[in-house]
Design a protein around this motif. Sequence first.
Motif, PDB file in Angstrom:
ATOM      1  N   VAL A 193      12.951   1.422  -8.774  1.00 25.03           N
ATOM      2  CA  VAL A 193      12.858   2.604  -7.922  1.00 25.03           C
ATOM      3  C   VAL A 193      14.230   2.885  -7.313  1.00 25.03           C
ATOM      4  O   VAL A 193      14.760   2.075  -6.549  1.00 25.03           O
ATOM      5  N   ASP A 218      12.579   7.937  -9.632  1.00 26.88           N
ATOM      6  CA  ASP A 218      13.563   8.566  -8.747  1.00 26.88           C
ATOM      7  C   ASP A 218      13.066   9.964  -8.410  1.00 26.88           C
ATOM      8  O   ASP A 218      12.122  10.477  -9.042  1.00 26.88           O
ATOM      9  N   ALA A 238       9.213   9.451  -7.985  1.00 25.46           N
ATOM     10  CA  ALA A 238       9.116   8.314  -7.055  1.00 25.46           C
ATOM     11  C   ALA A 238       8.107   8.574  -5.949  1.00 25.46           C
ATOM     12  O   ALA A 238       8.393   8.406  -4.760  1.00 25.46           O
ATOM     13  N   ASP A 239       6.907   8.979  -6.312  1.00 26.96           N
ATOM     14  CA  ASP A 239       5.812   9.084  -5.351  1.00 26.96           C
ATOM     15  C   ASP A 239       4.539   8.589  -6.038  1.00 26.96           C
ATOM     16  O   ASP A 239       4.473   8.482  -7.256  1.00 26.96           O
ATOM     17  N   LEU A 241       3.481   5.698  -6.465  1.00 26.96           N
ATOM     18  CA  LEU A 241       3.972   4.724  -7.436  1.00 26.96           C
ATOM     19  C   LEU A 241       2.862   3.891  -8.056  1.00 26.96           C
ATOM     20  O   LEU A 241       2.860   3.654  -9.269  1.00 26.96           O
ATOM     21  N   ASP A 258      13.207  -2.416  -5.665  1.00 28.77           N
ATOM     22  CA  ASP A 258      13.480  -1.249  -4.818  1.00 28.77           C
ATOM     23  C   ASP A 258      14.960  -1.202  -4.516  1.00 28.77           C
ATOM     24  O   ASP A 258      15.495  -2.114  -3.881  1.00 28.77           O
ATOM     25  N   THR A 260      16.372   1.595  -3.085  1.00 28.58           N
ATOM     26  CA  THR A 260      16.588   2.729  -2.176  1.00 28.58           C
ATOM     27  C   THR A 260      16.969   2.305  -0.765  1.00 28.58           C
ATOM     28  O   THR A 260      17.627   3.051  -0.052  1.00 28.58           O
ATOM     29  N   VAL A 265       9.389   2.941   0.744  1.00 23.56           N
ATOM     30  CA  VAL A 265       9.499   2.844  -0.710  1.00 23.56           C
ATOM     31  C   VAL A 265       9.321   1.394  -1.145  1.00 23.56           C
ATOM     32  O   VAL A 265       8.679   1.102  -2.162  1.00 23.56           O
TER      33      VAL A 265
END
Length: 364
Positions: A193, A218, A238-239, A241, A258, A260, A265
């Motif tokens: 991610v 992403d 990236a939602d 997931l 992860d 990010t 997230v």
Amino acid sequence: MRAALLRKFGAPLDLAEVTVAPPGPGEVLVRVAASGVCGSDLKAIAGTSPVVTHLPCVLGHESAGTVEAVGPGVASVRPGDAVVVAMNGPCGKCRECVRGRVHLCGGRARMAAIMGLTADGTTRLRAGGEVVRPYIGIGSFAEKAVVGEAMCVKVGKDDPLDLLALTACAVVTGVGAVLNTARVEPGASVLVVGCGGVGLNVVQGAVLAGATTIIAADIAESKLRLAREFGATHTIAADDLADRVGAIVRGGADYAFDVTGVPGVLAAAFAATRPGGTTVMVGSPAADAAVQIPPGLLFGSRRLMGTQGGDANPARDLPLLAALHRAGRLRLDALVSERLPLDAVNDAVRHVKEGGVARSVLVF
């Protein structure tokens, strides 16, 4: 030398003349050939980096160059050697180094370097009479850097230093998170991610490990396109997931990374792993951030781990990455979105902040 100084948090970097003292015992003067611009540099500029406590500071830590001079006692490199400057220089003597966990070295020199100081508590840099600290003991947004001997890793004289500079941070962090931290096995399924400079190298690491399903997530389609070029077998938004990953790998991914640095997230990536799965926090959230993990997920023997620079051993891992690049098994050229001179450092910083580049590289 000329260097880009951070004089005020939140302000543009200031190009200035900086005086460099000769390297002291155990130190090396490196003429910088190239320096990548990293998200950690942006945190320092914003004033959210816990290791930048004194200004002015020369930022930059992802670099390679040529040895120009060595201090007393230095034996592993000599003038003319091409080197990648590692983010840490393990002492080799402390408890963690003796146990082989050199990324956790607690030696005096390394701990001082993290705060921009030499082992004796000073720096080799001055600007108009002001003491200047180099970021984590490197400060590569400059024509030269004085670093500890253990931070200098020799590479081939014909190796492209503008590319190998990236192995010092983005590449070793991403690939190392897969191979050193999670120890992904062949045939595994992997979720990544965040597909910026580090995330793309997590993808490359998963390819090297033999993962057969590599899912890149992403919010930017441009980064998902890059992820496919670097070896991702699937790309998703990236939602949601857990649902999106579950539609590709029944029960969830074996491993999630992860990159990010966003707590929500990280929690979502954790929830997208199968029972027995492993999630690695590669991006670093703010120091005061909290991550909320439903306890029920932990009963499935899921693991949540952190990593520090890919848990790398620089003397082992950086030459390996250089060799993989020479063999055509590690892509570095496609990571470089632009090459800019030091005069354009603030443009490079802006481009990284806007998220439109994989890596901006300052070349000297």
